[in-house]
Design an enzyme around this catalytic site. Structure first.
Site, PDB file in Angstrom:
ATOM      1  N   GLU A 262       1.762   3.911   2.911  1.00 16.18           N
ATOM      2  CA  GLU A 262       2.266   3.445   4.212  1.00 16.18           C
ATOM      3  C   GLU A 262       3.787   3.529   4.257  1.00 16.18           C
ATOM      4  O   GLU A 262       4.497   2.511   4.353  1.00 16.18           O
ATOM      5  CB  GLU A 262       1.708   2.033   4.474  1.00 16.18           C
ATOM      6  CG  GLU A 262       0.168   2.091   4.524  1.00 16.18           C
ATOM      7  CD  GLU A 262      -0.549   0.732   4.473  1.00 16.18           C
ATOM      8  OE1 GLU A 262       0.119  -0.313   4.534  1.00 16.18           O
ATOM      9  OE2 GLU A 262      -1.792   0.748   4.359  1.00 16.18           O
TER      10      GLU A 262
ATOM     11  N   HIS B  57       2.778  -3.308   6.841  1.00 19.67           N
ATOM     12  CA  HIS B  57       1.842  -2.231   6.510  1.00 19.67           C
ATOM     13  C   HIS B  57       1.912  -1.176   7.604  1.00 19.67           C
ATOM     14  O   HIS B  57       2.628  -1.308   8.584  1.00 19.67           O
ATOM     15  CB  HIS B  57       0.412  -2.790   6.464  1.00 19.67           C
ATOM     16  CG  HIS B  57       0.167  -3.787   5.385  1.00 19.67           C
ATOM     17  ND1 HIS B  57      -0.603  -3.512   4.270  1.00 19.67           N
ATOM     18  CD2 HIS B  57       0.593  -5.058   5.227  1.00 19.67           C
ATOM     19  CE1 HIS B  57      -0.645  -4.583   3.487  1.00 19.67           C
ATOM     20  NE2 HIS B  57       0.063  -5.538   4.048  1.00 19.67           N
ATOM     21  N   SER B  58       1.156  -0.092   7.433  1.00 20.73           N
ATOM     22  CA  SER B  58       0.913   0.801   8.576  1.00 20.73           C
ATOM     23  C   SER B  58      -0.508   1.361   8.414  1.00 20.73           C
ATOM     24  O   SER B  58      -1.008   1.432   7.309  1.00 20.73           O
ATOM     25  CB  SER B  58       1.947   1.933   8.617  1.00 20.73           C
ATOM     26  OG  SER B  58       1.664   2.945   7.663  1.00 20.73           O
TER      27      SER B  58
ATOM     28  N   HIS C 139       0.856  -1.184   0.000  1.00 20.47           N
ATOM     29  CA  HIS C 139       0.000   0.000   0.000  1.00 20.47           C
ATOM     30  C   HIS C 139       0.891   1.232   0.000  1.00 20.47           C
ATOM     31  O   HIS C 139       1.685   1.435   0.909  1.00 20.47           O
ATOM     32  CB  HIS C 139      -0.934   0.003   1.209  1.00 20.47           C
ATOM     33  CG  HIS C 139      -1.990  -1.062   1.142  1.00 20.47           C
ATOM     34  ND1 HIS C 139      -2.348  -1.830   2.216  1.00 20.47           N
ATOM     35  CD2 HIS C 139      -2.755  -1.479   0.100  1.00 20.47           C
ATOM     36  CE1 HIS C 139      -3.303  -2.685   1.852  1.00 20.47           C
ATOM     37  NE2 HIS C 139      -3.563  -2.487   0.565  1.00 20.47           N
ATOM     38  N   ALA C 140       0.714   2.041  -1.057  1.00 12.03           N
ATOM     39  CA  ALA C 140       1.699   3.084  -1.342  1.00 12.03           C
ATOM     40  C   ALA C 140       1.883   4.107  -0.222  1.00 12.03           C
ATOM     41  O   ALA C 140       3.003   4.534   0.055  1.00 12.03           O
ATOM     42  CB  ALA C 140       1.305   3.812  -2.634  1.00 12.03           C
TER      43      ALA C 140
ATOM     44  N   GLU D 172       0.917  -4.292  11.108  1.00 13.46           N
ATOM     45  CA  GLU D 172       0.569  -2.883  10.941  1.00 13.46           C
ATOM     46  C   GLU D 172       1.490  -2.143  11.899  1.00 13.46           C
ATOM     47  O   GLU D 172       1.408  -2.313  13.111  1.00 13.46           O
ATOM     48  CB  GLU D 172      -0.901  -2.618  11.306  1.00 13.46           C
ATOM     49  CG  GLU D 172      -1.920  -3.248  10.355  1.00 13.46           C
ATOM     50  CD  GLU D 172      -2.137  -2.428   9.079  1.00 13.46           C
ATOM     51  OE1 GLU D 172      -1.506  -1.351   8.927  1.00 13.46           O
ATOM     52  OE2 GLU D 172      -2.928  -2.882   8.227  1.00 13.46           O
TER      53      GLU D 172
ATOM     54  N   ARG E 230      -6.162  -6.948  -1.971  1.00 10.12           N
ATOM     55  CA  ARG E 230      -7.489  -7.542  -2.095  1.00 10.12           C
ATOM     56  C   ARG E 230      -7.574  -8.329  -3.403  1.00 10.12           C
ATOM     57  O   ARG E 230      -8.624  -8.860  -3.740  1.00 10.12           O
ATOM     58  CB  ARG E 230      -8.594  -6.471  -2.114  1.00 10.12           C
ATOM     59  CG  ARG E 230      -8.660  -5.598  -0.859  1.00 10.12           C
ATOM     60  CD  ARG E 230      -9.184  -6.360   0.354  1.00 10.12           C
ATOM     61  NE  ARG E 230      -9.328  -5.496   1.520  1.00 10.12           N
ATOM     62  CZ  ARG E 230      -8.338  -5.205   2.358  1.00 10.12           C
ATOM     63  NH1 ARG E 230      -7.125  -5.700   2.153  1.00 10.12           N
ATOM     64  NH2 ARG E 230      -8.563  -4.410   3.396  1.00 10.12           N
TER      65      ARG E 230
ATOM     66  N   ARG F 214      -3.312   4.729  -2.092  1.00  7.32           N
ATOM     67  CA  ARG F 214      -3.148   3.402  -1.499  1.00  7.32           C
ATOM     68  C   ARG F 214      -2.874   2.305  -2.520  1.00  7.32           C
ATOM     69  O   ARG F 214      -2.085   1.385  -2.274  1.00  7.32           O
ATOM     70  CB  ARG F 214      -4.431   3.072  -0.732  1.00  7.32           C
ATOM     71  CG  ARG F 214      -4.595   1.626  -0.249  1.00  7.32           C
ATOM     72  CD  ARG F 214      -5.909   1.500   0.494  1.00  7.32           C
ATOM     73  NE  ARG F 214      -6.324   0.127   0.756  1.00  7.32           N
ATOM     74  CZ  ARG F 214      -6.000  -0.551   1.862  1.00  7.32           C
ATOM     75  NH1 ARG F 214      -5.249   0.008   2.790  1.00  7.32           N
ATOM     76  NH2 ARG F 214      -6.422  -1.796   2.025  1.00  7.32           N
TER      77      ARG F 214
END
Lengths: 424, 232
Positions: free
Chosen positions: A182, A311-312, A179-180, A385, A260, A242
């Site tokens: 993060e 991730h974050s 996810h960009a 996360e 996803r 994202r």
């Protein structure tokens, strides 16, 4: 005696400006007791000018001798007359020394560049890709860069492979930046790459032991197009992007949520079929080239034992499933491992992570990478996360990068050691 | 002993309800020098309340972000009622926290107030924090005020299917002070965890140490040209 040790001695001599132009190193194969006696006599003759690199003479092992240029003909004639076989191992010692010295200086420069790399800052894609090259160059005995395919916008996708040898050893997979927005995940992965390399080089446990049995694959930027997009402008439309950047059925909306899009209960809960949605799953499972590249690589390798994705934000350490609230078959063990890992993480700075399955802790999420990995038999699959719990969220101050990375490392290290100790 | 309505405190249903309680706490007690964040949920349970909706009972700890890691945790208990009927005012929250006094303005609040009440003051800024997480110390009280104002919206818009946070202050433009209140025009960006959406709201906010934060106007803003109405 290792060639390098001998060369090092010579290098010391080079510093004192002793030169070895035209000197050769001959490898002598003594075939009889007579030959052995001749070699022993030569060794004892301090005036011969011969520099024996190996000591202890027998017919079992070859003997290496550095012969000064001025004595070359005489020594070779002597050996021929006595029927002592030899080969020329190094045809010009000075030339070799010069080359080795250049390589060492070059490696030192590369190391200086990695040491001077600012880990406490966020970097753009080009800088991170340059960092990877520098790291590989200064740890070429351990790290290689693997191109696993191109993105939608035709950027290379690189994974760093940490390996001490073997053929398709059991391996650990770690990725960041799917996810960009993060950013702390990419920044953490950069730090991790350097930390693993340094721990190996300085023989710091448990890294050498882990790497003696397993390989580590670290993908710092799993979504390069998205990451570049987040740097295009401070405007939140860019910085808080994202997804990836593929065109969709809606010309006004781009991008698929790469977490996803995996072939794991694709189309299930927690993912949207609206191309304009942040968690748009894509038209079909693995429709996104980035996901296809990742899945194909891991499948073809076939020997991954652990899959971990960074991730974050929210400070969570999770295991499968995302698509359903049912307990995964290994739930008890995975929960234990995650709990211990989060304790290890907490020991650095007191940061508290919550532990549980993706479905229960965050929300239902189908088509997720961790579910895919687990369903393919990669038992130790976890999703992190990272910091924080919401104060800064995606915009975590750079002065928290190194602390975040270190505590994450403590958790990863625990998990990798556990995976190593529990082969399956 | 576990009851039928008991919830796992670390799971998202309890955490979402706790997040709503935090919005309520910040609306009541937030200031330029105080913003509360959730530390953890200790216990949680939920029950259906006849026609009214679903009521969550929570035992939680919160910390003041402004106090940094040194700050103490405050213990609170809360009831959060998500109504079954469409309500424009959002969930109802009852909240009790130990050792928390009603808006207790501090010396810092007053100094900040005096400094920016002056007619010549025309603070304006964008991207707080910026892409790299940077924010000047001077802007932090303005960020906190935005976070408190955002809590009004987040509280109003919350349901059992949302979990809001403020992702960034897109812009702040100080307006002329009115009636001895600082007047601030904000554009704030909210992040909803379940949908991962970023939602943009324009807020007109007034503040003084005496009256606290008031959100006078709110306007949802489309992020992209194609969007014509708020998500969901």
């Amino acid at each position: 005696m290792r060639l390098y040790l001998a060369v090092f001695v010579l290098l010391a001599a080079v510093h004192c400006e002793e030169l070895f132009n035209g000197d050769q190193v001959l490898r002598i194969h003594a075939e009889s007791e007579n030959h052995v006696q001749i070699l022993k006599k030569l060794d004892r003759d301090v005036n011969s000018g011969l520099d024996f690199w190996t000591h202890g003479f027998s017919t079992e092992r070859p003997v290496d001798i550095r012969v000064p240029h001025s004595s070359l003909h005489a020594v070779k004639d002597f050996l021929k007359v006595n029927n002592i076989p030899f080969t020329v191992m190094i045809s010009d010692v000075q030339e070799l020394l010069v080359r080795e010295r250049e390589e060492m200086v070059h490696n030192e420069e590369e190391e200086r560049r990695t040491k001077s790399f600012n880990f406490a800052a966020y970097h753009d894609l080009e800088t991170i890709y340059n960092f990877m090259d520098t790291l590989v160059a200064s740890h070429s005995n351990l790290i290689s860069k693997v191109n696993i395919g191109s993105t939608y916008e035709n950027r290379p996708m690189y994974v760093l492979k940490f390996s001490t040898g073997g053929v398709k050893r059991p391996a650990v997979w770690i990725d960041a930046g799917i996810h960009a927005r993060e950013w702390v995940s990419h920044a953490t992965a950069v730090w991790l790459a350097d930390r693993i390399a340094t721990d190996f080089k300085e023989n710091r446990a448990p890294v050498p032991n882990i790497l003696s049995q397993m390989d580590i694959y670290l993908m710092i930027v799993a979504n390069p197009d998205g990451y570049v997009f987040t740097h295009r402008s401070p405007n939140e439309f860019y910085r808080l992007w994202r997804k990836n950047r593929s065109a969709t059925s809606n010309p006004k909306c781009h991008g698929v949520d790469l977490n996803r899009n995996w072939d794991a209960e694709f189309g299930g809960p927690g993912a949207s079929d609206d191309p304009c949605a942040e968690d748009y799953r894509g038209p079909s499972a693995q429709s996104e080239i980035e996901v296809k590249n990742l899945a194909d690589f891991i499948t073809e390798h076939g020997n991954f034992k652990s899959f971990m994705t960074l991730h974050s934000y929210k400070q969570l350490l999770m295991y499968p499933y995302g698509y359903s609230g049912t307990d995964a078959p290994d739930r008890t063990e995975l929960h234990d491992v995650a709990s211990q890992a989060s304790k290890a993480l907490n020991s650095w700075h007191g940061t508290v992570y919550k532990v549980g399955s993706i479905f229960h802790i965050i929300e239902p999420a189908s088509g997720a990478s961790v579910d895919w990995a687990y369903q393919r038999g990669i038992k130790y699959s976890f999703a992190f996360e990272l910091r924080d719990t919401g104060e800064y969220g995606f915009l975590l101050p750079a002065d928290q990068i190194v602390s975040t990375a270190r505590e994450t490392w403590y958790a990863l290290r625990y998990i990798m050691q556990y995976v190593c100790d529990h082969p399956y | 002993m576990a009851g039928p309505g008991d919830l796992e405190p670390t799971h998202f249903p309890a955490r979402r309800a706790a997040t709503v309680a935090l919005h309520r706490l910040n609306v009541a007690h937030g200031s330029p020098f105080r913003v509360f964040g959730l530390q953890q949920v200790h216990k949680a349970s939920v029950e259906d309340v006849a026609a009214a909706g679903r009521k969550y009972s929570l035992d939680l700890s919160v910390t003041d972000w402004a106090a940094g890691s040194a700050g103490p945790a405050l213990r609170c208990s809360a009831e959060v009622l998500f109504s079954r009927t469409e309500q424009s005012s959002g969930p109802e929250v009852q909240l009790r926290c130990e050792a928390l006094q009603k808006i207790n303005s501090t010396a810092e609040d007053h100094a900040f107030y005096q400094k920016y009440l002056a007619p010549a003051s025309a603070v304006s800024a964008q991207h707080l924090p910026d892409s790299y997480g940077n924010m000047s110390e001077e802007m932090q009280p303005f960020w906190r005020l935005a976070r408190v104002a955002a809590s009004f919206i987040m509280l109003r818009e919350s349901s059992e299917n949302t979990e809001f946070n403020m992702a960034q202050v897109a812009s702040i433009t100080q307006q002329e002070s009115s009636d001895k209140q600082l007047m601030l025009d904000y554009v704030v960006l909210l992040h909803d965890l379940p949908s991962q959406e970023i939602i943009q709201w324009k807020l007109l906010v007034s503040w003084s140490p005496d009256r606290g934060v008031r959100v006078l106007q709110t306007e949802w803003q489309p992020r992209c040209p194609h969007a014509t109405e708020p998500p969901n």
